[in-house]
Write an enzyme that holds these catalytic residues in place. Structure first.
Site, PDB file in Angstrom:
ATOM      1  N   HIS A 114       7.759   3.126  -5.620  1.00  0.00           N
ATOM      2  CA  HIS A 114       7.956   1.956  -4.757  1.00  0.00           C
ATOM      3  C   HIS A 114       9.147   2.267  -3.840  1.00  0.00           C
ATOM      4  CE1 HIS A 114       6.908  -2.566  -4.549  1.00  0.00           C
ATOM      5  NE2 HIS A 114       7.741  -2.343  -3.555  1.00  0.00           N
ATOM      6  N   GLU A 159       2.099   0.792  -1.258  1.00  0.00           N
ATOM      7  CA  GLU A 159       2.082   0.655   0.202  1.00  0.00           C
ATOM      8  C   GLU A 159       2.503   1.916   0.950  1.00  0.00           C
ATOM      9  OE1 GLU A 159       4.368  -2.806   1.284  1.00  0.00           O
ATOM     10  OE2 GLU A 159       2.989  -4.169   0.272  1.00  0.00           O
ATOM     11  N   ASN A 285      -2.089  -5.703  -1.557  1.00  0.00           N
ATOM     12  CA  ASN A 285      -0.989  -6.624  -1.247  1.00  0.00           C
ATOM     13  C   ASN A 285      -1.314  -7.333   0.055  1.00  0.00           C
ATOM     14  OD1 ASN A 285       0.213  -5.402  -3.424  1.00  0.00           O
ATOM     15  ND2 ASN A 285       1.826  -4.389  -2.256  1.00  0.00           N
ATOM     16  N   TYR A 287       0.062 -10.529   2.714  1.00  0.00           N
ATOM     17  CA  TYR A 287       1.034 -11.564   3.099  1.00  0.00           C
ATOM     18  C   TYR A 287       0.634 -12.327   4.354  1.00  0.00           C
ATOM     19  CZ  TYR A 287       4.199  -9.568  -0.325  1.00  0.00           C
ATOM     20  OH  TYR A 287       4.757  -9.136  -1.503  1.00  0.00           O
TER      21      TYR A 287
HETATM   22  C1  FCB Z   1       6.005  -5.635   0.328  1.00  0.00           C
HETATM   23  C2  FCB Z   1       6.777  -4.771  -0.642  1.00  0.00           C
HETATM   24  C3  FCB Z   1       7.647  -5.548  -1.590  1.00  0.00           C
HETATM   25  C4  FCB Z   1       8.281  -6.740  -0.934  1.00  0.00           C
HETATM   26  C5  FCB Z   1       7.275  -7.566  -0.174  1.00  0.00           C
HETATM   27  C6  FCB Z   1       7.836  -8.795   0.472  1.00  0.00           C
HETATM   28  O1  FCB Z   1       5.726  -4.911   1.468  1.00  0.00           O
HETATM   29  O2  FCB Z   1       5.897  -3.991  -1.406  1.00  0.00           O
HETATM   30  O3  FCB Z   1       8.577  -4.656  -2.155  1.00  0.00           O
HETATM   31  O4  FCB Z   1       9.338  -6.336  -0.151  1.00  0.00           O
HETATM   32  O5  FCB Z   1       6.656  -6.781   0.796  1.00  0.00           O
END
Ligand code: FCB
Length: 432
Positions: A114, A159, A285, A287
């Protein structure tokens, strides 16, 4: 999702929460934080949430939320010495956490990378150096042997888009390199590292479910004009498909041909076969989304976010979550999916030991419904992790952006479960 088989968890990452720098080698984020004007609040990861010392209480906290699983990452510079051997002190630290999780009946979802690359490897070129992929395989080999059968699931990388693009092309993440010629080269070595590690993990940990975590920011055209649709499609290939297509189709998107020669990765004959090694699960992931239009001077132009935004400036657009999952499901033959991160930064206020983050509850509610819709439409999703267990070091934003369902007071290190944390607990404990 409300059956007991569906996995609900919380997620963190080593550099963002641990601190405990004295007991590990420096990584690229230590160096990046020490440079002026890289981190918004000029902070660093030296202490963070002091999870290095508080991990026992933190496991109790995780357990108190009633979750099935905890997604954590291993700090490579804590467990491997500069000469490439295991650092037993660092290994013991994680063994103790894994054993404690097992005692609480919490499944361990371990991410091996990470973003905290050992600085001594960056000094040799980092992810621009093909050799780093082989170093990653050695690390994966040693650590998966040391962990034995304690790990429910391994993810090789978190990521790779962020590591490659933000770290080596845009320069807003460590190691802060810039240049269009870097991004895809770094990405290729990261994906190679993933494929090499998959072979090792499947050998050493055949009972674990092993895979990778990718982030997606779906690309939308600003309107229906042909050229804007094309620009968004290019951006989607450049930022999103670039990382998933090689895993399942063994090749990069066709825009590879449109990139200038010096921006293309150096691909050795066996690479794509290694990269497309079968995976047991895909971590996704999600967002937000991005909006694009055509730009005569470039491949595309990203427009500033509009609409309802979270505290970090990301648009709240849950329908993109459903559409992302159904479209990936149409494009690729996917293994089971875990949503390995989803959540929101909000401008929390702690008043009388309470954080009433109703805005974050709304975000979760909308995105869980969007996920449920994708499942209804046939996407095979096995689990969901909230990002994050607790407020932590949010990379270039430092400690200014809070993503936790638990509040952290960075002066006292006191943890306070937010309303969203209680809501999550409620959802999980009310399953059939
Ligand atoms: C992602 C990351 C994580 C965190 C979130 C908000 O890109 O994997 O570590 O910072 O965003």
């Amino acid at each position: 999702m409300l059956s007991k088989e569906f996995v609900f968890g919380v997620a963190t990452a080593a550099f963002q929460i641990e601190g405990g720098v004295a007991d590990r080698l420096p990584c690229i984020w230590d160096t990046f934080c020490s440079e002026p004007n890289k981190i918004k609040d000029a902070s660093n990861g030296d202490v963070a949430c002091d999870h290095y010392n508080k991990w026992q209480d933190d496991v109790k906290l995780i357990s108190s939320l009633g979750v099935d699983a905890y997604r954590l990452s291993i700090s490579w510079p804590r467990v491997i010495t500069e000469s490439g051997e295991l650092n037993q002190k660092g290994v013991n630290y994680y063994l103790a956490i894994l054993d404690e999780l097992a005692k609480h009946n919490i499944k361990a979802f371990v991410t091996l990378y990470h973003w905290d690359l050992p600085q001594h490897l960056e000094n040799l070129g980092g992810w621009l150096n093909r050799e780093t992929a082989y170093k990653f395989r050695e690390y994966a080999d040693l650590i998966s042997k040391a962990f034995g059968d304690r790990v429910h699931s391994y993810a090789t990388l978190n990521e790779p888009f962020c590591s490659a693009y933000l770290g080596y092309e845009a320069g807003i993440h460590a190691p802060g390199k810039t240049g269009r010629e870097n991004g895809k080269k770094a990405a290729h070595h990261l994906l190679l590292a993933h494929g090499l590690a998959m072979e090792v993990l499947n050998r050493n940990s055949p009972n674990a479910i092993n895979g990778i975590v990718l982030n997606f920011t779906p690309a939308y055209a600003v309107d229906d004009m042909e050229e804007n649709i094309e620009a968004a499609k290019f951006a989607d290939d450049y930022f999103n498909q670039w990382y998933i297509k090689p895993l399942f189709d063994g090749k990069y998107p066709e825009i590879l041909q449109q990139l200038p020669e010096n921006c293309r990765p150096d691909i050795s004959p066996e690479d794509m076969k290694i990269i497309s090694h079968p995976i047991d699960f895909l971590g996704i992931n999600f967002y937000t989304r991005s909006v694009y239009r055509a730009n005569p001077d470039d491949f595309f132009e990203e427009l500033p976010a509009t609409g309802q935004l979270t505290d970090i400036g990301w648009e709240i657009y849950p329908q993109a979550f459903t559409h992302l999952l159904t479209s990936l499901n149409n494009l690729y033959k996917l293994p089971p999916i875990y949503i390995t991160e989803n959540g929101a930064a909000m401008a929390d206020e702690i008043v009388d030991n309470e954080v009433k983050d109703l805005d974050r509850i709304d975000y979760y509610q909308l995105h869980l419904l969007a996920l449920n819709e994708a499942i209804t439409q046939g996407v095979n999703v096995h689990g969901y992790f909230a990002w994050s267990l607790m407020d932590n070091f949010e990379w270039a934003e430092g400690y200014l952006k809070r993503f936790g369902i638990v509040h952290v007071d960075y002066h006292t290190q006191v943890r306070t479960i937010k309303s969203s944390g209680f809501a999550y607990k409620n959802l999980i404990s009310n399953r059939r």
